[in-house]
Design an enzyme around this catalytic site. Structure first.
Site, PDB file in Angstrom:
ATOM      1  CB  SER A  37       2.951  -6.372   0.313  1.00 26.56           C
ATOM      2  OG  SER A  37       2.507  -6.020   1.575  1.00 26.56           O
ATOM      3  CG  HIS A  68       6.194  -4.758   4.427  1.00 22.30           C
ATOM      4  ND1 HIS A  68       6.059  -3.526   3.822  1.00 22.30           N
ATOM      5  CD2 HIS A  68       5.119  -5.488   4.032  1.00 22.30           C
ATOM      6  CE1 HIS A  68       4.936  -3.513   3.107  1.00 22.30           C
ATOM      7  NE2 HIS A  68       4.357  -4.690   3.220  1.00 22.30           N
ATOM      8  CG  HIS A  90       0.589  -1.866   6.546  1.00 21.19           C
ATOM      9  ND1 HIS A  90       1.801  -2.508   6.724  1.00 21.19           N
ATOM     10  CD2 HIS A  90       0.413  -1.761   5.207  1.00 21.19           C
ATOM     11  CE1 HIS A  90       2.325  -2.784   5.529  1.00 21.19           C
ATOM     12  NE2 HIS A  90       1.515  -2.333   4.599  1.00 21.19           N
ATOM     13  CE1 TYR A  92      -1.026  -5.512   8.668  1.00 24.76           C
ATOM     14  CE2 TYR A  92      -2.025  -4.152   6.974  1.00 24.76           C
ATOM     15  CZ  TYR A  92      -1.045  -5.031   7.380  1.00 24.76           C
ATOM     16  OH  TYR A  92      -0.059  -5.417   6.498  1.00 24.76           O
ATOM     17  CD  GLU A  93       2.781  -3.230  10.309  1.00 26.55           C
ATOM     18  OE1 GLU A  93       3.854  -3.680  10.729  1.00 26.55           O
ATOM     19  OE2 GLU A  93       2.708  -2.404   9.362  1.00 26.55           O
ATOM     20  CB  ALA A 120       0.536  -5.464  -2.883  1.00 27.50           C
ATOM     21  CG  MET A 223      -5.033  -3.327   3.653  1.00 29.26           C
ATOM     22  SD  MET A 223      -4.686  -4.811   4.597  1.00 29.26           S
ATOM     23  CE  MET A 223      -5.661  -6.042   3.689  1.00 29.26           C
ATOM     24  CB  SER A 224      -0.257   0.951   2.611  1.00 24.19           C
ATOM     25  OG  SER A 224      -0.077   0.744   1.216  1.00 24.19           O
ATOM     26  CG  ASN A 247      -5.558  -9.533  -4.547  1.00 26.40           C
ATOM     27  OD1 ASN A 247      -4.615  -8.798  -4.235  1.00 26.40           O
ATOM     28  ND2 ASN A 247      -6.747  -9.393  -4.051  1.00 26.40           N
ATOM     29  CG  HIS A 261       0.483 -11.474   2.838  1.00 23.11           C
ATOM     30  ND1 HIS A 261       0.443 -10.182   2.330  1.00 23.11           N
ATOM     31  CD2 HIS A 261       1.708 -11.590   3.429  1.00 23.11           C
ATOM     32  CE1 HIS A 261       1.585  -9.563   2.605  1.00 23.11           C
ATOM     33  NE2 HIS A 261       2.364 -10.403   3.266  1.00 23.11           N
TER      34      HIS A 261
HETATM   35  O1  LIG Z   1       2.198  -2.268   2.006  1.00 22.84           O
HETATM   36  P1  LIG Z   1       1.193  -2.699   0.988  1.00 22.84           P
HETATM   37  O2  LIG Z   1       0.055  -1.760   0.846  1.00 22.84           O
HETATM   38  O3  LIG Z   1       1.823  -3.023  -0.350  1.00 22.84           O
HETATM   39  O4  LIG Z   1       0.596  -4.078   1.536  1.00 22.84           O
HETATM   40  C1  LIG Z   1      -0.603  -4.694   1.068  1.00 22.84           C
HETATM   41  C2  LIG Z   1      -1.704  -4.447   2.077  1.00 22.84           C
HETATM   42  C3  LIG Z   1      -1.381  -5.472   3.145  1.00 22.84           C
HETATM   43  O5  LIG Z   1      -0.361  -4.997   3.981  1.00 22.84           O
HETATM   44  C4  LIG Z   1      -0.859  -6.635   2.364  1.00 22.84           C
HETATM   45  C5  LIG Z   1      -1.955  -7.627   2.062  1.00 22.84           C
HETATM   46  O6  LIG Z   1      -1.452  -8.718   1.323  1.00 22.84           O
HETATM   47  O7  LIG Z   1      -0.370  -6.091   1.119  1.00 22.84           O
HETATM   48  N1  LIG Z   2      -7.448  -4.264   1.162  1.00 17.34           N
HETATM   49  C1  LIG Z   2      -6.751  -4.989   0.287  1.00 17.34           C
HETATM   50  N2  LIG Z   2      -5.426  -4.906   0.286  1.00 17.34           N
HETATM   51  C2  LIG Z   2      -4.750  -5.636  -0.611  1.00 17.34           C
HETATM   52  N3  LIG Z   2      -3.430  -5.717  -0.827  1.00 17.34           N
HETATM   53  C3  LIG Z   2      -3.238  -6.587  -1.841  1.00 17.34           C
HETATM   54  N4  LIG Z   2      -4.415  -7.070  -2.266  1.00 17.34           N
HETATM   55  C4  LIG Z   2      -5.359  -6.481  -1.513  1.00 17.34           C
HETATM   56  C5  LIG Z   2      -6.797  -6.569  -1.496  1.00 17.34           C
HETATM   57  O1  LIG Z   2      -7.428  -7.296  -2.249  1.00 17.34           O
HETATM   58  N5  LIG Z   2      -7.422  -5.801  -0.571  1.00 17.34           N
END
Ligand SMILES: O=P(O)(O)O[C@@H]1C[C@H](O)[C@@H](CO)O1
Ligand SMILES: Nc1nc2[nH]cnc2c(=O)[nH]1
Length: 293
Positions: A37, A68, A90, A92-93, A120, A223-224, A247, A261
């Site tokens: 992300s 993305h 992801h 969740y999509e 991220a 989340m990935s 964060n 986000h």
């Molecule tokens: O694709 P990533 O893992 O970098 O994305 C992170 C997880 C969520 O898709 C999003 C949350 O801000 O960033």
């Molecule tokens: N699950 C999760 N995914 C993230 N992607 C970027 N920051 C976060 C977070 O704090 N939690």
């Protein structure tokens, strides 16, 4: 739950997509990069680009998340042929887990030997600061505990074995290379090594969940990545992965912080240049079966 034959995720489907891509470009990538992300700028490093929108690639899913772009970029990085996913998928999509990881098998069939994944993530380790880059040394696959593993279902031996080992998922030489290159570039202050935990998302974690994950040994949560790593290792590619700590996970009921986000994308923009330098310097030093020196 499991992919049937002709599901769109099988060997023949991946082969058809890889063969189609190989007819569209002369670039034969040995490195595959996945942009997390807000980290899509990594693809801009590539020279002599050939760009495909995901919607034009047979069998490919579509990106639905801001940050993305949804493009597959072929090109060269300091002479090394590479392919870069500017946008990943992801759980969740709403995609089946086999669809999220389909690009890894396509990478393999394109000839990719090394996959470099970025994401991220929220920092759980109290020593981490926003903007730190965590080299992933191991993972905790929470969805996997509930049976949500990309390799669940019939195994196709043409990709790999039924029960792949994951204790060596993250290539140790590549982790060391990242540390060495990071040191040379003067990045030691913000380079860490740690354990990444994947959850399904899209909701960010509660305070109790963050505390639990930290106690379980996770340094960052996201989340990935993990599903892609499992699939890439299954078919024998080397894996390097890193998390940009975008964060701080909220661990304290007194805190006013709220994960969002916007902050994730903003931190990505702030660290983009250093991440590009790190990845490109690594790519020039990774050994492949062909010599590109
Ligand atoms: O694709 P990533 O893992 O970098 O994305 C992170 C997880 C969520 O898709 C999003 C949350 O801000 O960033
Ligand atoms: N699950 C999760 N995914 C993230 N992607 C970027 N920051 C976060 C977070 O704090 N939690």
């Amino acid at each position: 739950m499991f992919p049937e034959q002709n599901s769109g995720y099988g060997y023949e489907d991946c082969k058809a997509t890889a063969d189609w891509l190989l007819t569209q470009t002369d670039i034969r990538p040995v490195v595959g990069i996945v942009c997390g992300s807000g980290l899509g700028g990594l693809a801009d490093m590539l020279k002599d680009q050939v760009v495909f929108n995901y919607k034009d690639i047979p069998n490919f899913p579509q990106s639905t998340v801001r940050g993305h772009a949804g493009q597959l970029v072929f090109g060269t990085l300091k002479g090394r042929p590479c392919v870069c996913m500017q946008g990943r998928f992801h759980l969740y999509e709403g995609y089946p887990i086999q669809k999220i990881t389909l690009p890894m098998r396509i990478f393999k069939l394109l000839g990719v030997e090394t996959v470099m994944l970025t994401n991220a993530a929220g920092g759980l380790n109290q020593d981490y600061k926003v903007g730190d880059v965590m080299i992933i040394k191991d993972h905790i696959n929470m969805p996997g505990f509930a049976g949500n593993n990309p390799l669940a279902g019939p195994n196709d031996d043409r990709f790999g074995v039924r029960f792949p080992c994951m204790s060596d998922a993250y290539d140790r030489e590549l982790q060391q290379l990242a540390m060495d290159v990071g040191q040379e570039l003067g990045y030691s202050d913000f380079l860490k090594e740690g354990v990444y935990c994947v959850l399904g998302g899209p909701s960010f974690e509660t305070i109790a969940e963050c505390r639990m994950l930290h106690r379980l040994g996770a340094d960052a949560v996201g989340m990935s990545t993990v599903h892609e790593v499992i699939t890439a290792r299954h078919c024998g590619m080397r894996v390097f992965a890193l998390s940009l700590i975008t964060n701080q996970a909220v661990m304290d009921y007194e805190s006013k912080e709220k994960a969002n986000h916007e902050e994730v994308l903003q931190t990505g923009r702030q660290r983009a240049k250093q991440l590009e330098q790190l990845v490109s310097a690594m790519v020039t030093r990774i050994e492949h079966s062909q010599n590109y020196a």
